[in-house]
Design an enzyme around this catalytic site. Structure first.
Site, PDB file in Angstrom:
ATOM      1  N   LYS A  73     -28.494   9.441  42.787  1.00 38.15           N
ATOM      2  CA  LYS A  73     -28.748   8.694  41.554  1.00 38.15           C
ATOM      3  C   LYS A  73     -28.562   9.563  40.318  1.00 38.15           C
ATOM      4  CE  LYS A  73     -31.774   5.096  43.375  1.00 38.15           C
ATOM      5  NZ  LYS A  73     -33.108   4.464  43.319  1.00 38.15           N
ATOM      6  N   ARG A  74     -28.890  10.837  40.431  1.00 40.21           N
ATOM      7  CA  ARG A  74     -28.734  11.693  39.249  1.00 40.21           C
ATOM      8  C   ARG A  74     -27.266  11.927  38.907  1.00 40.21           C
ATOM      9  NH1 ARG A  74     -27.964  17.195  40.680  1.00 40.21           N
ATOM     10  NH2 ARG A  74     -28.066  17.544  42.919  1.00 40.21           N
TER      11      ARG A  74
END
Length: 470
Positions: free
Chosen positions: A252-253
């Site tokens: 997600k980052r």
């Protein structure tokens, strides 16, 4: 291949459509379109505990946003349970499947003993029927699973569309569970993924399966089931995963989020298609190309064997190219939608289109474009630092003169430019000094395109009111 090309995308609704699945969908769609074939959407929802309607809706919405139109579907596996059970019944009758009454505790004990011996943990076939073999007595009250009777000898070999020839020994494969236990005596439980996908591909006449290489280990099992059913095999192509900038699995980052978050983030679907297609495929040195060009080029060749790397800066560059090339009138509703998310009401009219045209060359996303355009539709709040730096006592007389001159002119770029020029001459100022001060007051920032072009798109009364607020 003499059969009509048929590809599919089969996401699981246990989560939202993410970038990896979107790329797989794109490759499958482009391949089918290149050969004039069919592209099918299938929802693999047999994981009842984790599947949600919200995820189903999001998958379909994401496919629509990317404009990856499917010719058939969506098909739902949970609506095809009778068909799976019918096939399982035929396999039980043919002896290619059998009931296994091992309890979870027995399976754990089996695997622990294998690990202790240094063996690979696997089902030991204790309930597998063999000529002359005496099976254990059926335990009372234990609902059975159903296992596929995998061949013991030989190899499974296929010529992968991406990786080339792959061979896996059948001795590496144990007897796969193809149906879970049922709480109803005598009934087949919910079929498992690796079985359902085989029946689906068979019934839907899928000719090419393009998917991530995390499915490579599933492929020999699925091939053996297809052979047991007497089916013609599809062509398999396993694309490497997408990695983050640090070489680790995309998270997600890095950007492994719902595809629709990129819509909210101001990306154009055509740009996303362009960028995703370059992650694991190429056509020479071409970087920016149309959907039509992609379809005309995508014949299944030039798929990369190594993992692709996500590059947010490159995506922004590609999206910026598309924004520059998009007609102003088409950008206006996208910016209006960004405003709506901020609680700002704006019509996607000619005025907003002209504003988009003034700023779009500076923007990588429609969020950035909305940031620029917002000065025309909401109050601005110049920073104290900008006010102190640019709206000085030395320039305030010139600002007053400019306001007086603008109050009397026709509100056009040429007339505004003439008023600015006269003000500069009257106060012996250089353009940056006056322009920066006027921009800070009217636009809320010191840097913009040329002052006359920016002011022209303001409502005259609003611009004058801001210009005098010092």
């Amino acid at each position: 291949m003499t059969r009509k090309i048929r590809t599919r995308i089969a996401p699981s609704p246990t989560g939202f459509l993410h970038l990896g699945t979107a790329r797989t969908a794109l490759f499958s769609w482009a391949f089918a379109r290149h050969f004039g074939g069919d592209f099918i959407l299938r929802i693999e929802d047999t994981d009842e505990a984790r599947s949600t309607q919200e995820a189903v809706d999001q998958i379909i919405a994401a496919m629509k946003w990317l404009d990856l139109g499917y010719d058939e579907g969506p098909f739902y596996q949970m609506q095809r349970l009778d068909r799976y059970r019918e096939v399982i019944a035929s396999m039980l009758e043919a002896g290619t499947a059998y009931h296994c009454y091992c309890t979870p505790a027995e399976l754990d004990e089996m695997r622990e003993a294998q690990r202790a011996r240094g063996d690979k943990p696997r089902y030991d076939g204790r309930w597998r029927p063999e000529p002359g073999k005496v099976l254990p007595p059926v335990p009372e009250g234990v609902p059975p699973v159903i296992r596929f009777r995998n061949p013991i000898d030989g190899d499974v070999t296929w010529d992968d569309l991406v990786k080339g020839p792959i061979t896996i020994s059948n001795r590496e494969l144990d007897d796969l569970v193809i149906a879970r236990p049922s709480s109803v005596p005598g009934q087949v439980g919910t079929p498992t993924y690796n079985f359902c996908v085989v029946v689906d591909d068979l019934d839907m006449q899928i000719t090419h399966v393009i998917r991530g290489d995390d499915h490579v280990n599933n492929t020999p099992r699925q091939i053996n089931i297809l052979r047991a059913l007497g089916a013609e095999l599809p062509v398999y192509g396993h694309t490497p995963m997408i990695l983050g900038p640090d070489g680790e699995k995309l998270s997600k980052r890095h950007g492994a989020v719902s595809v629709l978050q990129y819509e909210e983030g101001g990306y154009l679907p055509a740009a996303m298609i362009n960028y995703l297609s370059r992650l694991g495929w190429s056509h020479g040195d071409d970087e920016v190309y149309s959907r039509e060009q992609l379809v005309s080029w995508f014949d299944g060749t030039h798929l990369a064997k190594s993992a692709a790397q996500w590059d947010a800066a490159k995506l922004n560059w590609v999206n910026g190219q598309y924004i520059k090339a998009t007609p102003d009138a088409d950008l206006a509703p996208l910016v209006a939608a960004q405003f709506a998310r901020r609680g700002i009401a704006a019509k996607a009219d000619d005025h907003l289109a002209r504003v988009c045209g003034l700023f779009k060359d500076r923007c990588a996303t429609t969020v950035e474009l909305a940031d620029w355009a917002q000065m025309y539709f909401a109050d601005v709040s110049p920073s104290a630092e900008d006010l102190a730096t640019h709206v000085t006592d030395a320039v305030k007389p010139a600002l007053a003169t400019l306001a007086d001159k603008l109050a009397t002119v026709e509100w056009s770029k040429a007339a505004i430019a003439a008023a600015i020029k006269e003000t500069l001459a009257a106060h012996s100022l250089k353009m940056p000094v006056l322009a920066h001060a006027a921009r800070v007051l009217v636009c809320g920032r010191a840097q913009t395109p040329s002052l006359d072009a920016v002011l022209e798109l303001f409502d005259k009364e609003s611009a004058m009111k801001r210009l005098r607020a010092f």
